[in-house]
Design a protein around this motif. Sequence first.
Motif, PDB file in Angstrom:
ATOM      1  N   VAL A   1     -28.438 -10.240   9.994  1.00 57.54           N
ATOM      2  CA  VAL A   1     -29.739 -10.472   9.378  1.00 57.54           C
ATOM      3  C   VAL A   1     -30.457  -9.131   9.238  1.00 57.54           C
ATOM      4  CG1 VAL A   1     -29.860 -12.771  10.391  1.00 57.54           C
ATOM      5  CG2 VAL A   1     -30.939 -10.850  11.580  1.00 57.54           C
ATOM      6  N   GLY A   2     -31.530  -9.109   8.444  1.00 58.90           N
ATOM      7  CA  GLY A   2     -32.322  -7.900   8.304  1.00 58.90           C
ATOM      8  C   GLY A   2     -31.793  -6.948   7.246  1.00 58.90           C
ATOM      9  N   ASN A   3     -32.565  -5.931   6.959  1.00 56.21           N
ATOM     10  CA  ASN A   3     -32.223  -4.908   5.966  1.00 56.21           C
ATOM     11  C   ASN A   3     -31.356  -3.841   6.608  1.00 56.21           C
ATOM     12  OD1 ASN A   3     -34.034  -5.774   3.672  1.00 56.21           O
ATOM     13  ND2 ASN A   3     -35.546  -5.552   5.305  1.00 56.21           N
ATOM     14  N   LEU A   4     -30.177  -3.622   6.083  1.00 58.45           N
ATOM     15  CA  LEU A   4     -29.214  -2.705   6.690  1.00 58.45           C
ATOM     16  C   LEU A   4     -29.506  -1.253   6.311  1.00 58.45           C
ATOM     17  CD1 LEU A   4     -26.594  -2.029   8.201  1.00 58.45           C
ATOM     18  CD2 LEU A   4     -25.343  -2.543   6.079  1.00 58.45           C
ATOM     19  N   VAL A   5     -29.531  -0.372   7.341  1.00 64.71           N
ATOM     20  CA  VAL A   5     -29.579   1.075   7.162  1.00 64.71           C
ATOM     21  C   VAL A   5     -28.334   1.621   7.849  1.00 64.71           C
ATOM     22  CG1 VAL A   5     -30.890   3.198   7.511  1.00 64.71           C
ATOM     23  CG2 VAL A   5     -32.095   1.031   7.186  1.00 64.71           C
ATOM     24  N   HIS A   6     -27.341   1.993   7.051  1.00 60.26           N
ATOM     25  CA  HIS A   6     -26.017   2.346   7.571  1.00 60.26           C
ATOM     26  C   HIS A   6     -25.830   3.852   7.459  1.00 60.26           C
ATOM     27  CE1 HIS A   6     -22.176   0.851   8.961  1.00 60.26           C
ATOM     28  NE2 HIS A   6     -21.520   1.574   8.086  1.00 60.26           N
ATOM     29  N   MET A   7     -25.524   4.531   8.551  1.00 60.12           N
ATOM     30  CA  MET A   7     -25.401   5.985   8.553  1.00 60.12           C
ATOM     31  C   MET A   7     -24.295   6.427   9.490  1.00 60.12           C
ATOM     32  SD  MET A   7     -28.810   7.009  10.775  1.00 60.12           S
ATOM     33  CE  MET A   7     -29.892   5.896   9.885  1.00 60.12           C
ATOM     34  N   ASP A   8     -23.941   7.704   9.415  1.00 54.85           N
ATOM     35  CA  ASP A   8     -22.994   8.252  10.375  1.00 54.85           C
ATOM     36  C   ASP A   8     -23.757   8.852  11.549  1.00 54.85           C
ATOM     37  OD1 ASP A   8     -23.948  10.758   9.580  1.00 54.85           O
ATOM     38  OD2 ASP A   8     -22.241  11.177   8.276  1.00 54.85           O
ATOM     39  N   LYS A   9     -23.044   9.385  12.523  1.00 54.45           N
ATOM     40  CA  LYS A   9     -23.704   9.858  13.743  1.00 54.45           C
ATOM     41  C   LYS A   9     -24.533  11.115  13.509  1.00 54.45           C
ATOM     42  CE  LYS A   9     -19.900  12.663  15.600  1.00 54.45           C
ATOM     43  NZ  LYS A   9     -19.040  12.884  16.782  1.00 54.45           N
ATOM     44  N   GLU A  10     -24.371  11.760  12.335  1.00 57.81           N
ATOM     45  CA  GLU A  10     -25.210  12.909  11.990  1.00 57.81           C
ATOM     46  C   GLU A  10     -26.461  12.486  11.241  1.00 57.81           C
ATOM     47  OE1 GLU A  10     -21.757  13.110  11.433  1.00 57.81           O
ATOM     48  OE2 GLU A  10     -21.600  14.160  13.351  1.00 57.81           O
ATOM     49  N   GLY A  11     -26.668  11.169  11.074  1.00 60.68           N
ATOM     50  CA  GLY A  11     -27.861  10.688  10.406  1.00 60.68           C
ATOM     51  C   GLY A  11     -27.793  10.729   8.895  1.00 60.68           C
ATOM     52  N   THR A  12     -26.586  10.802   8.341  1.00 58.06           N
ATOM     53  CA  THR A  12     -26.399  10.795   6.892  1.00 58.06           C
ATOM     54  C   THR A  12     -26.149   9.375   6.416  1.00 58.06           C
ATOM     55  OG1 THR A  12     -25.455  13.020   6.945  1.00 58.06           O
ATOM     56  CG2 THR A  12     -25.031  11.697   4.976  1.00 58.06           C
ATOM     57  N   LEU A  13     -26.930   8.909   5.447  1.00 55.82           N
ATOM     58  CA  LEU A  13     -26.767   7.555   4.937  1.00 55.82           C
ATOM     59  C   LEU A  13     -25.387   7.370   4.321  1.00 55.82           C
ATOM     60  CD1 LEU A  13     -30.135   6.588   3.179  1.00 55.82           C
ATOM     61  CD2 LEU A  13     -29.191   5.661   5.295  1.00 55.82           C
ATOM     62  N   ILE A  14     -24.793   6.204   4.588  1.00 56.59           N
ATOM     63  CA  ILE A  14     -23.506   5.840   3.995  1.00 56.59           C
ATOM     64  C   ILE A  14     -23.774   5.081   2.700  1.00 56.59           C
ATOM     65  CG2 ILE A  14     -21.340   4.600   4.327  1.00 56.59           C
ATOM     66  CD1 ILE A  14     -21.730   6.962   6.223  1.00 56.59           C
ATOM     67  N   SER A  15     -23.135   5.504   1.637  1.00 52.21           N
ATOM     68  CA  SER A  15     -23.287   4.809   0.367  1.00 52.21           C
ATOM     69  C   SER A  15     -22.803   3.367   0.501  1.00 52.21           C
ATOM     70  CB  SER A  15     -22.473   5.518  -0.710  1.00 52.21           C
ATOM     71  OG  SER A  15     -22.334   4.711  -1.864  1.00 52.21           O
ATOM     72  N   PRO A  16     -23.492   2.400  -0.118  1.00 54.61           N
ATOM     73  CA  PRO A  16     -23.029   1.008  -0.059  1.00 54.61           C
ATOM     74  C   PRO A  16     -21.573   0.863  -0.472  1.00 54.61           C
ATOM     75  CG  PRO A  16     -25.241   1.069  -0.949  1.00 54.61           C
ATOM     76  CD  PRO A  16     -24.785   2.498  -0.822  1.00 54.61           C
ATOM     77  N   ALA A  17     -21.118   1.675  -1.421  1.00 56.03           N
ATOM     78  CA  ALA A  17     -19.728   1.590  -1.868  1.00 56.03           C
ATOM     79  C   ALA A  17     -18.748   2.031  -0.794  1.00 56.03           C
ATOM     80  CB  ALA A  17     -19.539   2.440  -3.125  1.00 56.03           C
ATOM     81  N   ASP A  18     -19.231   2.772   0.197  1.00 52.69           N
ATOM     82  CA  ASP A  18     -18.349   3.292   1.239  1.00 52.69           C
ATOM     83  C   ASP A  18     -18.475   2.550   2.561  1.00 52.69           C
ATOM     84  OD1 ASP A  18     -17.408   5.265  -0.483  1.00 52.69           O
ATOM     85  OD2 ASP A  18     -19.039   6.645   0.057  1.00 52.69           O
ATOM     86  N   ILE A  19     -19.265   1.494   2.608  1.00 53.57           N
ATOM     87  CA  ILE A  19     -19.443   0.741   3.852  1.00 53.57           C
ATOM     88  C   ILE A  19     -18.166  -0.033   4.170  1.00 53.57           C
ATOM     89  CG2 ILE A  19     -20.653  -1.217   4.912  1.00 53.57           C
ATOM     90  CD1 ILE A  19     -23.183  -0.245   3.540  1.00 53.57           C
TER      91      ILE A  19
END
Length: 594
Positions: free
Chosen positions: A512-530
Amino acid sequence: MRLFKNTFLLLALLSQIVLAQNWNGTWKTNFGEVRLYTIGNYVVGDYGKEGLILGEKRFDLLQGVFTNPAYKRSGFFTFQDLGGSKFRGSYRWKKDGQLQDWNGDRVSAVVPRLSNFHNIGFTPQRQQGGERFSGVYNSSFGQLKLRTQDNFLIGDYGAKGILVGAWDRNNFAGHFSNNGRLGWFRFYFTPSGDFSRGEWGWFPKEKTGQWTLSKVNSVEPTLAQVVPADLSHSGSIQTEKVEPARPQPGNQTANQNNSTSAPTGYRDKFRLHTDSRFNKNKAETIAAMQQHVQWISQVNDNQVKTSLTTAEFTLENNGQLITSKADGKLAFLTTDRLRSYVAVKGNDVVVCFRGSKAASEGLEKLRGKTLLNGIVSDALAVPVLLDFVTPASLASDQAMDVKVHYGFREAYGRLRPRIIAALSKPQYRGKNLYVFGHSLGGAQATLCGLDVALNLPGQFRNEVVIVSGSPRVGGADLKQLCDRVMPNMYRMELKGDIVTMIPPASGPYLHVGNLVHMDKEGTLISPADISKKPRNVRLGIHSNETYYNAAQSFWVKAQSSNFFAGKANYCREANRAEREESFGNRLENLKFWK
């Protein structure tokens, strides 16, 4: 298969033990030469021709305070280790929020000669009995906490600033900071370690005075201001107003590009925002969430209380944390209790839940059920009805039949009565509510946020729910309900975190909720790469410390003026990509867990 799971978890836990970076040596930076020396978990040094440095190590980060007598000011810095030979970093002046780059390359790992403490300079040396000066002191300018080792004195005083100095024959001499302003000090001690006299002055010695110390105890203290809260405090020994300025820390021109290293600041540096959009404010609130997670995850209750008090939060529940034994079916939590708090500061009310275990407590004893196989066990993963829904609840027609993970419902239920009692108080009506949690605490925070939305409608002006590293809590019906009554809910995930993949998305369980997906360096992961495939699991990624560092770095990246350009629909697209990935690999997930 059970042996495989336990072995897998053990490897994950082992990988979370991070060796602290040794910062000893000489570094060539864009602000001249920086010379550093490591003392336990602290690093002391100097740079250029006048400045001093005092920092604290936090995994691959070094954060602290620098002084600059030429500008009569002090500032905050963060250096991030890039493999031992380089660091990338940022700095800013006290009370000046503009970040600038400060990057360096190590040119020598030899313990350097430090020249800015005394005119003659000296090389740090280990000496017997140097710790005899350590302790807590009362003084004419508030309480001082001092540590001495290897000819150095480091410390802080009140909520004003830090002190960093070195032994000069019969005294410690160095710099102190005071709400951004800079001064010098000398403390004289007898050979037995007793304080004799002290003096201080502002740079450039325009005012001087006496500084008297009285030792309270000889316990080596923890320093709270080395990575300070950037707050303005009264009661300072500073009496004159300092006009704002923006000189660089040295004689060179700084790179004006936005830094991508982790931000400086301490404890309540990150402000809380109610904005529901995915923007810079949301990035800062995510960083604030992980700071609260760090506090609630400390080893003992007194440490948690001290951190909240330092950040000027008032603890509800008669000044106590809200805890419960984790026995019976909940023994898989592998900790002696569940823990949360309700804390208040101004118009903000924060509820924070501890995760399954604080990484600082070391490896869990693998007795009984572990967190992972406990969550997916038949006894605990069975969906059950929400027990806090009544006919009087908001949206009860939609909520009556919603089911969630039995273990998560029970874990939250043990803490719920005291949390809801605290949040129901009339003095909090119209304030802003923030509900935070990591790992198991993220699942509890999800249920708590839903509980408040359903049963305390109108109590709070705004409700913000942010979780990190959370497992899946319920199914499609829970997701629909949360989307309806908790639109301002965000879920931070790190790429490869195995806990975010359980219980498996086969059958009832969805995030649930709005996903904010990143790597351990704090760089956002593109939705296409999730990717949520089990084969892409990364060991050691789940700890709250790893999430904390990533959240800090994400916040700094978000300072760029164009960071959110084209990302207005990022969370929606990330959610869709995650669901398609999960259901598309249903059989693979099943095979992995069975």
